[in-house]
Structure formats: structure tokens, C-alpha cells
Design a protein around this motif. Structure first.
Motif, PDB file in Angstrom:
ATOM      1  N   ALA A 198      28.424  73.498  24.234  1.00 52.85           N
ATOM      2  CA  ALA A 198      29.295  72.948  25.280  1.00 52.85           C
ATOM      3  C   ALA A 198      29.220  73.789  26.545  1.00 52.85           C
ATOM      4  O   ALA A 198      29.216  73.257  27.667  1.00 52.85           O
ATOM      5  N   SER A 199      29.154  75.121  26.366  1.00 54.58           N
ATOM      6  CA  SER A 199      29.038  76.003  27.535  1.00 54.58           C
ATOM      7  C   SER A 199      27.741  75.730  28.292  1.00 54.58           C
ATOM      8  O   SER A 199      27.725  75.670  29.532  1.00 54.58           O
ATOM      9  N   GLN A 200      26.645  75.560  27.570  1.00 55.10           N
ATOM     10  CA  GLN A 200      25.374  75.251  28.220  1.00 55.10           C
ATOM     11  C   GLN A 200      25.446  73.918  28.959  1.00 55.10           C
ATOM     12  O   GLN A 200      24.931  73.778  30.074  1.00 55.10           O
ATOM     13  N   GLY A 206      27.390  71.743  36.072  1.00 59.29           N
ATOM     14  CA  GLY A 206      27.712  72.455  37.314  1.00 59.29           C
ATOM     15  C   GLY A 206      26.527  72.528  38.245  1.00 59.29           C
ATOM     16  O   GLY A 206      26.666  72.367  39.477  1.00 59.29           O
ATOM     17  N   ARG A 207      25.335  72.814  37.675  1.00 58.48           N
ATOM     18  CA  ARG A 207      24.143  72.853  38.519  1.00 58.48           C
ATOM     19  C   ARG A 207      23.854  71.490  39.145  1.00 58.48           C
ATOM     20  O   ARG A 207      23.477  71.389  40.327  1.00 58.48           O
ATOM     21  N   ASP A 212      23.943  67.866  43.827  1.00 57.85           N
ATOM     22  CA  ASP A 212      24.435  66.639  44.478  1.00 57.85           C
ATOM     23  C   ASP A 212      25.207  66.975  45.749  1.00 57.85           C
ATOM     24  O   ASP A 212      25.115  66.265  46.769  1.00 57.85           O
ATOM     25  N   ARG A 213      25.976  68.061  45.709  1.00 58.84           N
ATOM     26  CA  ARG A 213      26.721  68.440  46.917  1.00 58.84           C
ATOM     27  C   ARG A 213      25.778  68.827  48.052  1.00 58.84           C
ATOM     28  O   ARG A 213      26.022  68.492  49.233  1.00 58.84           O
TER      29      ARG A 213
END
Length: 261
Positions: A198-200, A206-207, A212-213
Motif C-alpha cells: 500500500a505504501s508503494q 503521489g508521483r 499531472d500537476r
């Protein structure tokens, strides 16, 4: 002719073992008289007490053999065997009394060899000399002592069996708890693996969001630049430094035909 040669081999063998035991007891008490150290006397007395227990057991087996083979012998042989057993009991009681004497002198706890648990009678009642009893009373007393000892042994066996059962139950409970702990450890490993995955996944998301931002920011800048160019072109359409944007070029001047002049 030896009277014991007329009986079965089992009784004759028991008679020999009891005779050897009495001889060992006699030698042991003679040795005890020569020992001066109290601790060594106590150990020697404990060893002699164990031999007296073994002797009592052999006498009981001898008595049982007489009862089983009584029908195989004549009256005289049965009488001889009965007298033999009585003499064995008398001799054993004499050693019991001797052991009592040495125990008293060593100030040890007075424990009679043939007493049952919970006996609280006076010490002199624990050992009854053969001279104060008839033959039948002596036989009954010996049988009673043997029965009481057998009962004590049976109670000890029950305690041992109960201890073994408790040990087995404890072992089973420990095994079940061990298996349960193993399952818990496996579940914790699975949870740890799931948390790691889940952390991965969160990092990857997030990346992607950051990417996208960046794209959105670039698009926003491009849109703002286009809007700025449009505004400047509208406000100052003659500005040659700004290249025409397709679709926003100024209207073409109408051409005059030659014949209009």
C-alpha cells in the motif's frame, strides 16, 4: 533332607532371596554399630530401611505362593511353610525394632516401616514384638501391615498418574499456544506485506499526481500566454513584434479594381 526341596521352585527361590536379605540386614546393622559419624549412620539406616521394604515384599510374595499352592502339598508341608513364614515375619520384626532403636538414638523422625499414612499412635505401638503375639495374630498383623503398605503404594501410583496426566495436558496446551502464536506471526507478516504494498502504491499515486500537476501548470501557462497575446493583438493590432495568431489576423483591406479609378 531340606524341607524346602519338597516345594516348588518359585517358593524355594523366594526363600533363598529372603535368607540372603536377612543376611544382608544382619551385616548392615553390624556395620552400623561401628559407624561413628551421624550422617553416615543416617545414610546406612536409610539403606537398611530400603532392604527391609524389599524383604517385606518378598515375604508377601512367599505368603501368596503358599496360598496358591496349598492344595498341592500335604498337611505337614503346608505346616512347615506356615511356620517358615512366621519365622520370617518374626525375624523381620526384630530388625524393624532394631531400626527403631537406632532411629531414636539419631533423633530422626520416627517413621515405622509398615505404618500407613496418618498413623498417630505412640511409637511403641508401631512395632509389636513376635513374643507378645500368637502365631495367628502374628500372621494377621503381618498381612495387615502388607495391605497397608500396598494401599500406600497404590495411592502413590495414583498421584504419579495424576501428575503424568497434568503434564500431558500442560504439554498439549503449550503445543496449542505455540501453533496459535505461529498463526499470529504469519498474519502479522501478511499485514506487514500489505502495508508495504500500500505504501508503494501511495508513492506511485503521489508521483502521478505531481506529474499531472506539472502538466496542468504548463497548460495553464500556455493558455495564459495565448490569452495575453490575443489581448495585446486586439489592443494594438499594428504591433509587428507580435506574430499573427491564426484566426485573429486583422481584416484584409478591400482591393480596388482598376476600373474603379
Amino acid at each position: 533332607m531340606d524341607p524346602m526341596s519338597m516345594v516348588s521352585g518359585t517358593l524355594a527361590e523366594l526363600d533363598g532371596q529372603i535368607t540372603d536379605m536377612f543376611r544382608a540386614l544382619a551385616n548392615g546393622f553390624q556395620k552400623l554399630e561401628k559407624i561413628k559419624d551421624a550422617s553416615r549412620q543416617s545414610r546406612q539406616l536409610e539403606e537398611l530401611t530400603g532392604k527391609m521394604r524389599d524383604c517385606k515384599r518378598l515375604i508377601k510374595e512367599f505368603d501368596q505362593g503358599i496360598k496358591e499352592e496349598e492344595g498341592s502339598y500335604d498337611f505337614q508341608t503346608n505346616k512347615m511353610l506356615s511356620e517358615k513364614k512366621q519365622s520370617m515375619i518374626k525375624e523381620l520384626n526384630s530388625y524393624v525394632a532394631l531400626r527403631k532403636k537406632y532411629s531414636s538414638s539419631l533423633e530422626n523422625k520416627r517413621i515405622d516401616l509398615f505404618d500407613g499414612p496418618g498413623s498417630e499412635g505412640p511409637p511403641e505401638d508401631n512395632v509389636i514384638l513376635a513374643s507378645s503375639l500368637t502365631n495367628q495374630q502374628l500372621i494377621d498383623k503381618g498381612n495387615q501391615m502388607m495391605d497397608e503398605t500396598d494401599q500406600a503404594i497404590e495411592r502413590s501410583k495414583q498421584v504419579v498418574e495424576q501428575t503424568i496426566n497434568v503434564g500431558a495436558e500442560t504439554a498439549a496446551a503449550l503445543k496449542a499456544q505455540t501453533e496459535q502464536m505461529s498463526r499470529i506471526v504469519n498474519e502479522l507478516d501478511s499485514i506487514h506485506f500489505s502495508i508495504k504494498k500500500a505504501s508503494q502504491l501511495v508513492k506511485e499515486i503521489g508521483r502521478q499526481v505531481a506529474t499531472d500537476r506539472c502538466i496542468m501548470a504548463m497548460l495553464f501557462i500556455i493558455v495564459c500566454g495565448v490569452i495575453a497575446i490575443i489581448v495585446v493583438k486586439i489592443v494594438n493590432p499594428n504591433n509587428k513584434e507580435i506574430r499573427d495568431i491564426p484566426g485573429l489576423a486583422p481584416p484584409v483591406m478591400s482591393r480596388k479594381l482598376l476600373w474603379d479609378n
